[in-house]
Design a protein around this motif. Structure first.
Motif, PDB file in Angstrom:
ATOM      1  N   GLY A  48       0.864  -1.187   0.000  1.00  0.00           N
ATOM      2  CA  GLY A  48       0.000   0.000   0.000  1.00  0.00           C
ATOM      3  C   GLY A  48       0.891   1.225   0.000  1.00  0.00           C
ATOM      4  N   PRO A  49       0.300   2.401   0.106  1.00  0.00           N
ATOM      5  CA  PRO A  49       1.120   3.615   0.093  1.00  0.00           C
ATOM      6  C   PRO A  49       2.081   3.669   1.284  1.00  0.00           C
ATOM      7  CG  PRO A  49      -1.195   4.148  -0.272  1.00  0.00           C
ATOM      8  CD  PRO A  49      -1.137   2.710   0.158  1.00  0.00           C
ATOM      9  N   VAL A  50       3.226   4.264   1.079  1.00  0.00           N
ATOM     10  CA  VAL A  50       4.225   4.386   2.146  1.00  0.00           C
ATOM     11  C   VAL A  50       4.870   5.777   2.071  1.00  0.00           C
ATOM     12  CG1 VAL A  50       5.915   3.189   0.650  1.00  0.00           C
ATOM     13  CG2 VAL A  50       6.389   3.392   3.081  1.00  0.00           C
ATOM     14  N   TRP A  51       5.068   6.364   3.244  1.00  0.00           N
ATOM     15  CA  TRP A  51       5.771   7.654   3.313  1.00  0.00           C
ATOM     16  C   TRP A  51       7.279   7.415   3.326  1.00  0.00           C
ATOM     17  CZ3 TRP A  51       3.425  12.175   2.780  1.00  0.00           C
ATOM     18  CH2 TRP A  51       2.118  12.380   3.246  1.00  0.00           C
ATOM     19  N   VAL A  52       7.983   8.168   2.511  1.00  0.00           N
ATOM     20  CA  VAL A  52       9.437   8.189   2.604  1.00  0.00           C
ATOM     21  C   VAL A  52       9.826   9.607   3.012  1.00  0.00           C
ATOM     22  CG1 VAL A  52      11.610   7.880   1.383  1.00  0.00           C
ATOM     23  CG2 VAL A  52       9.666   6.400   0.848  1.00  0.00           C
ATOM     24  N   HIS A  53      10.591   9.723   4.084  1.00  0.00           N
ATOM     25  CA  HIS A  53      10.951  11.062   4.575  1.00  0.00           C
ATOM     26  C   HIS A  53      12.465  11.204   4.717  1.00  0.00           C
ATOM     27  CE1 HIS A  53      11.583   9.281   8.562  1.00  0.00           C
ATOM     28  NE2 HIS A  53      10.461   8.607   8.334  1.00  0.00           N
ATOM     29  N   HIS A  54      12.923  12.418   4.967  1.00  0.00           N
ATOM     30  CA  HIS A  54      14.354  12.712   5.107  1.00  0.00           C
ATOM     31  C   HIS A  54      15.163  12.249   3.885  1.00  0.00           C
ATOM     32  CE1 HIS A  54      13.296  13.437   9.333  1.00  0.00           C
ATOM     33  NE2 HIS A  54      14.374  14.211   9.353  1.00  0.00           N
ATOM     34  N   MET A  55      14.878  12.895   2.769  1.00  0.00           N
ATOM     35  CA  MET A  55      15.620  12.583   1.541  1.00  0.00           C
ATOM     36  C   MET A  55      16.911  13.381   1.498  1.00  0.00           C
ATOM     37  SD  MET A  55      12.338  13.221   1.179  1.00  0.00           S
ATOM     38  CE  MET A  55      10.818  12.593   0.494  1.00  0.00           C
ATOM     39  N   PRO A  56      17.835  12.949   0.618  1.00  0.00           N
ATOM     40  CA  PRO A  56      19.060  13.734   0.454  1.00  0.00           C
ATOM     41  C   PRO A  56      18.719  15.142  -0.050  1.00  0.00           C
ATOM     42  CG  PRO A  56      19.250  11.604  -0.634  1.00  0.00           C
ATOM     43  CD  PRO A  56      17.821  11.734  -0.225  1.00  0.00           C
ATOM     44  N   SER A  57      19.318  16.145   0.555  1.00  0.00           N
ATOM     45  CA  SER A  57      19.043  17.532   0.152  1.00  0.00           C
ATOM     46  C   SER A  57      19.302  17.769  -1.328  1.00  0.00           C
ATOM     47  CB  SER A  57      19.928  18.497   0.939  1.00  0.00           C
ATOM     48  OG  SER A  57      19.413  18.635   2.216  1.00  0.00           O
ATOM     49  N   GLY A  58      20.296  17.067  -1.839  1.00  0.00           N
ATOM     50  CA  GLY A  58      20.723  17.291  -3.219  1.00  0.00           C
ATOM     51  C   GLY A  58      19.650  17.044  -4.263  1.00  0.00           C
ATOM     52  N   ILE A  59      18.637  16.223  -3.927  1.00  0.00           N
ATOM     53  CA  ILE A  59      17.606  15.937  -4.933  1.00  0.00           C
ATOM     54  C   ILE A  59      16.320  16.703  -4.629  1.00  0.00           C
ATOM     55  CG2 ILE A  59      18.436  13.689  -5.753  1.00  0.00           C
ATOM     56  CD1 ILE A  59      16.475  12.361  -3.727  1.00  0.00           C
ATOM     57  N   LYS A  60      16.423  17.675  -3.717  1.00  0.00           N
ATOM     58  CA  LYS A  60      15.213  18.399  -3.325  1.00  0.00           C
ATOM     59  C   LYS A  60      15.334  19.891  -3.633  1.00  0.00           C
ATOM     60  CE  LYS A  60      12.537  15.238  -2.095  1.00  0.00           C
ATOM     61  NZ  LYS A  60      11.291  15.094  -2.829  1.00  0.00           N
ATOM     62  N   ALA A  61      14.199  20.553  -3.739  1.00  0.00           N
ATOM     63  CA  ALA A  61      14.154  21.971  -4.119  1.00  0.00           C
ATOM     64  C   ALA A  61      14.786  22.857  -3.037  1.00  0.00           C
ATOM     65  CB  ALA A  61      12.713  22.388  -4.373  1.00  0.00           C
ATOM     66  N   PHE A  62      15.012  24.113  -3.400  1.00  0.00           N
ATOM     67  CA  PHE A  62      15.744  25.052  -2.524  1.00  0.00           C
ATOM     68  C   PHE A  62      15.022  25.382  -1.228  1.00  0.00           C
ATOM     69  CE2 PHE A  62      13.438  29.078  -2.700  1.00  0.00           C
ATOM     70  CZ  PHE A  62      12.547  28.846  -3.742  1.00  0.00           C
ATOM     71  N   TYR A  63      13.705  25.263  -1.207  1.00  0.00           N
ATOM     72  CA  TYR A  63      12.932  25.782  -0.075  1.00  0.00           C
ATOM     73  C   TYR A  63      12.838  24.822   1.104  1.00  0.00           C
ATOM     74  CZ  TYR A  63       9.553  22.942  -2.645  1.00  0.00           C
ATOM     75  OH  TYR A  63       8.944  21.915  -3.308  1.00  0.00           O
ATOM     76  N   PHE A  64      13.327  23.578   0.945  1.00  0.00           N
ATOM     77  CA  PHE A  64      13.211  22.602   2.039  1.00  0.00           C
ATOM     78  C   PHE A  64      14.069  22.993   3.231  1.00  0.00           C
ATOM     79  CE2 PHE A  64      11.505  19.860  -1.225  1.00  0.00           C
ATOM     80  CZ  PHE A  64      10.612  19.056  -0.540  1.00  0.00           C
ATOM     81  N   LYS A  65      13.539  22.820   4.406  1.00  0.00           N
ATOM     82  CA  LYS A  65      14.359  22.917   5.602  1.00  0.00           C
ATOM     83  C   LYS A  65      15.248  21.676   5.632  1.00  0.00           C
ATOM     84  CE  LYS A  65      14.358  23.898  10.418  1.00  0.00           C
ATOM     85  NZ  LYS A  65      14.032  25.090  11.182  1.00  0.00           N
ATOM     86  N   GLN A  66      16.462  21.863   6.140  1.00  0.00           N
ATOM     87  CA  GLN A  66      17.401  20.745   6.138  1.00  0.00           C
ATOM     88  C   GLN A  66      17.715  20.286   7.550  1.00  0.00           C
ATOM     89  OE1 GLN A  66      20.659  22.421   3.944  1.00  0.00           O
ATOM     90  NE2 GLN A  66      19.749  21.821   1.991  1.00  0.00           N
TER      91      GLN A  66
END
Ligand code: 4AD
Ligand code: MG
Length: 440
Positions: A316-334
């Motif tokens: 079923g659906p699953v949450w994936v969290h805390h991804m590498p910053s490098g593949i995420k947009a500029f506005y994410f908190k790190q």
């Protein structure tokens, strides 16, 4: 339109009564003294039966003139008939031809996808397309209901924008008098302004990505709903996403059961969508992928095989969290560690959360916590090669009463695809836009 106008979907209210179906010929057949007309009126499909002796001779003659998709008004008495598509059939007393259709290009036999796409304006009448688009309409309604019931304000973001939200590689540009504008990739940045003004808002509208990817889950124009909440963090966002998905799935199951049946969707998996979805960090996800034979090096973004493997593992659906910053947009908190939320460190991880749907439907929600500190945000803008000037107003949100805040975006078409079990997102929107598809 008279208030007592009859529609097929309301047949049960008119059992035994005389009604007039105003619609189109979906199919017809005759056997001796009986003629069958499968009518559709937009709200459903109904078998209409002409018995010799029960309806005038001219109705019999008119029946023979009817071609597929001819428009016709049929009057008769409604009676229960479990074998008829909507559970009722009509014993015809009169028939009035409104217009005779020319040879209809879409016959009940199989057609190639390209041909059907060229005839999308007609294809939407076919049963499966009709059912999927009715589910879509219900999902749109559920989205509004869910947020209104929770006190969110609908906050509309512009479609014409001066800068990017999700990276510059997928922007559609258009002349805007003597400057250049871009079709919005996401209303999120504007939504953040709304969250600071109204506390909790949602942006809802079409979004655009100049993505050349020809896959079953990519469109160049798709609808996204984006809640944004002030004084909220990553955890709050996943909780909101859990409740939101449960509401959509359970409400659609209840209200659109017959459409889902027509689409042969397996209900059991959807019925179990309640409460919270499993949550794993990106690091944990890599271990699951390794175990399932689709290893991904740290820092890589999930592709279709990875998403499919995660779906298989969790069923079923699953949450994936805390991804590498490098593949995420500029506005994410790190964060420098998983669970070390709010700590400004190496910024190895982005405080993001993606909800991955099973069976290869891909990421249906993408969201997370936003960087609320002005200096860090300026640095991130520079690191992404973006112009600080373009984001002056966005930075203002951090200068005037900045608070932790978070939100997500749910892609409507992928959600419709997953819920209906339709293979490709092109069948989840009336007129899909994809690379190479601009018409009709
Ligand atoms: O993950 P994405 O890119 O996130 C954002 O745009 C954030 N600004 C949202 C937010 O936090 N307010 O896109 C969000 C969702 C995806 O999870 C997916 O469901 C859908 O939008 N999506 C697409 N759907 C169809 N075709 C595409 N090309 C899509 N790209 C994203
Ligand atoms: Mg995403």
């Amino acid at each position: 339109m008279t208030p007592d106008r009859f529609y097929i979907e309301e047949s049960s209210k008119h059992d035994g009564k005389q009604v007039t179906v105003r619609g189109w010929v979906y199919n017809k057949r005759s056997s001796g003294k009986i003629k069958f007309l499968i009518m559709r009126d937009g709200t459903g499909f109904m078998q209409c039966v002409l018995f010799k002796g029960e309806c005038p001779e001219e109705a019999f003659a008119d029946f023979d003139k009817l071609t597929q998709e001819s428009a016709v008004e049929v009057t008769g008495v409604l009676r229960k008939e479990p074998r008829s598509p909507g559970g009722y059939e009509l014993g015809v007393k009169a028939l009035r031809i409104v217009s005779i259709a020319e040879a209809y290009p879409i016959s009940p036999k199989e057609h190639g996808v390209e041909f059907l796409m060229e005839n999308r304006h007609l294809w939407v009448r076919s049963t499966r397309q009709w059912a999927a688009l009715r589910v879509r309409s219900e999902i749109m309604k559920c989205i509004e209901e869910f947020f209104y019931a929770r006190g969110f304000i609908r906050f509309d973001a512009p479609v014409l924008t001066p800068s990017s939200c999700e990276g510059t590689s997928t922007l559609f540009s258009t002349p805007y008098f003597d400057e250049k504008a871009y079709l919005t990739q996401s209303g999120q940045l504007y939504g953040e302004a709304g969250a600071m003004a109204f506390g909790k808002i949602y942006v809802f509208g079409p979004t655009f990505r100049a993505e050349k990817s020809k896959t079953r889950k990519h469109l160049t124009e798709f609808w996204m709903v984006e809640p944004e909440v002030a004084y909220a963090d990553l955890e709050d966002t996943m909780q909101l996403g859990d409740a939101f998905m449960e509401y959509i799935v359970q409400t659609v199951l209840e209200r659109k059961a017959s459409e889902l049946k027509l689409l042969e969707r397996d209900f059991s998996k959807l019925q179990s969508i309640r409460g919270t979805f499993p949550r794993i960090s990106y690091d944990e996800a890599l271990k699951v992928l390794e175990k399932n034979g689709v290893p991904l090096p740290w820092g890589g973004d999930f592709g279709a095989p990875h998403e499919t493997a995660l779906g298989k593992e969790f069923g079923g659906p699953v949450w994936v969290h805390h991804m590498p910053s490098g593949i995420k947009a500029f506005y994410f908190k790190q964060s420098d560690s998983v669970g070390g939320e709010g700590v400004a460190g190496t910024g190895k991880y982005a405080l993001g959360c993606d909800l991955i749907a099973p069976d290869g439907y891909g990421e249906i929600i993408g969201g997370g916590q936003r960087e609320e500190r002005v200096d860090t945000l300026k640095r991130r803008i520079a690191e992404h090669g973006l112009k600080e000037n373009d984001y002056f107003w966005y930075l203002d949100l951090r200068r005037f009463g900045s608070v932790p805040h978070a939100g997500f975006g749910l892609g409507v078409e992928r959600t419709v695809a997953w819920l209906t079990g339709v293979e490709h997102v092109r069948e989840t929107v009336p007129f899909p836009r994809m690379p190479g598809v601009l018409r009709p």
